[in-house]
Enzyme design. Structure first.
Site, mmCIF file in Angstrom:
data_model
loop_
_atom_site.group_PDB
_atom_site.id
_atom_site.type_symbol
_atom_site.label_atom_id
_atom_site.label_comp_id
_atom_site.label_asym_id
_atom_site.label_seq_id
_atom_site.Cartn_x
_atom_site.Cartn_y
_atom_site.Cartn_z
ATOM 1 N N ASP A 67 0.960 -1.439 0.002
ATOM 2 C CA ASP A 67 0.166 0.047 0.159
ATOM 3 C C ASP A 67 0.741 1.329 0.007
ATOM 4 O OD1 ASP A 67 0.956 -0.396 2.647
ATOM 5 O OD2 ASP A 67 -1.113 -0.848 3.431
ATOM 6 N N ASN A 136 -8.043 -2.951 13.582
ATOM 7 C CA ASN A 136 -9.286 -3.332 13.148
ATOM 8 C C ASN A 136 -9.384 -4.588 12.171
ATOM 9 O OD1 ASN A 136 -8.328 -2.014 11.029
ATOM 10 N ND2 ASN A 136 -9.851 -0.410 10.752
ATOM 11 N N HIS A 138 -7.562 -4.898 9.521
ATOM 12 C CA HIS A 138 -7.133 -4.520 8.219
ATOM 13 C C HIS A 138 -5.727 -5.235 7.669
ATOM 14 C CE1 HIS A 138 -5.148 -0.541 9.220
ATOM 15 N NE2 HIS A 138 -4.186 -1.542 8.778
ATOM 16 N N GLU A 143 -9.826 -1.971 4.548
ATOM 17 C CA GLU A 143 -10.501 -1.708 5.716
ATOM 18 C C GLU A 143 -11.656 -2.498 6.050
ATOM 19 O OE1 GLU A 143 -9.098 -0.027 8.046
ATOM 20 O OE2 GLU A 143 -8.592 2.142 7.341
HETATM 21 C C1 GLP Z 1 -0.923 0.002 8.345
HETATM 22 C C2 GLP Z 1 -0.544 -0.589 7.250
HETATM 23 C C3 GLP Z 1 -0.754 -2.106 7.139
HETATM 24 C C4 GLP Z 1 -0.001 -2.297 8.410
HETATM 25 C C5 GLP Z 1 -0.758 -2.287 9.711
HETATM 26 C C6 GLP Z 1 -0.152 -2.461 11.011
HETATM 27 O O1 GLP Z 1 -1.979 0.947 8.465
HETATM 28 N N1 GLP Z 1 -1.119 -0.078 5.952
HETATM 29 O O2 GLP Z 1 0.078 -2.587 6.245
HETATM 30 O O3 GLP Z 1 0.246 -3.847 8.565
HETATM 31 O O4 GLP Z 1 -1.169 -0.567 9.503
HETATM 32 O O5 GLP Z 1 0.827 -1.589 11.350
HETATM 33 P P1 GLP Z 1 1.743 -1.595 12.721
HETATM 34 O O6 GLP Z 1 2.583 -2.944 12.204
HETATM 35 O O7 GLP Z 1 2.466 -0.220 12.647
HETATM 36 O O8 GLP Z 1 0.860 -1.944 13.722
#
Ligand code: GLP
Length: 244
Positions: A67, A136, A138, A143
């Site tokens: 992303d 959440n 995702h 989402e």
């Molecule tokens: C972000 C990214 C995801 C990531 C997730 C968890 O928003 N878009 O690809 O895996 O949230 O992030 P973190 O590893 O900082 O908890």
């Protein structure tokens, strides 16, 4: 599904890096799917270490990131391109022309998404996709919603994601409201998936994702259908599962 439990984040990073290294060693021309966020930071450090020790070679590796924020340019310190360059690509022998991340500044949203999917197909699909887990549920920036989205698309980020990601920005308002993300279909098409999850605050959503009903309200729950899913999570993240 194979779940590998680690004592803590450091061990999770080492185990995750070992799995990615095995993929690179077995196929030096692998197409890797990569992720950003706090979860993979340690894993990338371990990969850099292995590269410097001469264990892995990235010269023929291609990568696609999950992303990218819409409206941030690649030099912006919070863009995922900047994250990937500073946390991994600048420290290994990968050809940056072989590293693909959606262009947050693209003037044509639809073309950007179609071309991303086309490029993944042209290169033979993703061999191993690394993913983290949002609070959440995702994955990428898919989402919770009423349906699973198939291919790369542009999404409006949820309040919970904006809040969670605001820790990287000066203030909540600075977090871009939209982002490009691979679709659930893109992620599920990867030949293997490596999900890494750390910390107590993810225990509940990890449990729902792996053992709850499969629903677009918990996007990661679709992973239960993947034939080749590896979950590497620490004791904190797995505590609801261990206690079952
Ligand atoms: C972000 C990214 C995801 C990531 C997730 C968890 O928003 N878009 O690809 O895996 O949230 O992030 P973190 O590893 O900082 O908890």
């Amino acid at each position: 599904m194979k779940i590998l439990k680690t004592k803590n984040y450091d061990e999770l990073s080492r185990v995750g890096a070992n799995i990615i290294s095995s993929q690179i060693i077995l196929n030096s021309h692998s197409v890797l799917g990569l992720a950003t966020g706090s979860s993979p930071e340690g894993l990338y450090k371990e990969l850099i270490k292995k590269y410097k020790e001469g264990i892995i070679d990235f010269s023929n590796i291609k990568t696609f990131n999950l992303d990218e924020y819409k409206s941030l340019n690649s030099e912006h310190v919070q863009s995922y391109r900047y994250f990937m360059n500073t946390h991994l690509f600048n420290h290994i022998n990968i050809d940056k022309n072989n590293t693909y991340i959606p262009n947050g500044l693209s003037i044509n949203e639809i073309d950007e998404c179609l071309n991303y999917e086309k490029k993944i197909s042209e290169l033979g699909g993703i061999d191993l996709q690394l993913i983290g887990l949002g609070l959440n549920g995702h994955i990428g920036f898919n989402e919770p919603s009423s349906s699973f989205t198939k291919s790369t698309h542009c999404v409006k980020l949820s309040e919970i994601t904006l809040k969670a990601n605001s820790r990287f920005f000066d203030k909540l308002d600075d977090v871009p409201k939209y982002a490009y993300t691979m679709g659930i279909g893109t992620i599920m098409s990867a030949k293997a998936i490596l999900l890494i999850v750390s910390g107590k605050e993810k225990a509940d959503i990890l449990y729902k994702s792996l053992f709850g009903p499969i629903t677009p309200n918990v996007p990661a729950s679709i992973l239960q259908f993947h034939k080749n899913l590896f979950v590497v999570a620490d004791e904190d993240a797995l505590h609801k599962i261990n206690n079952k």
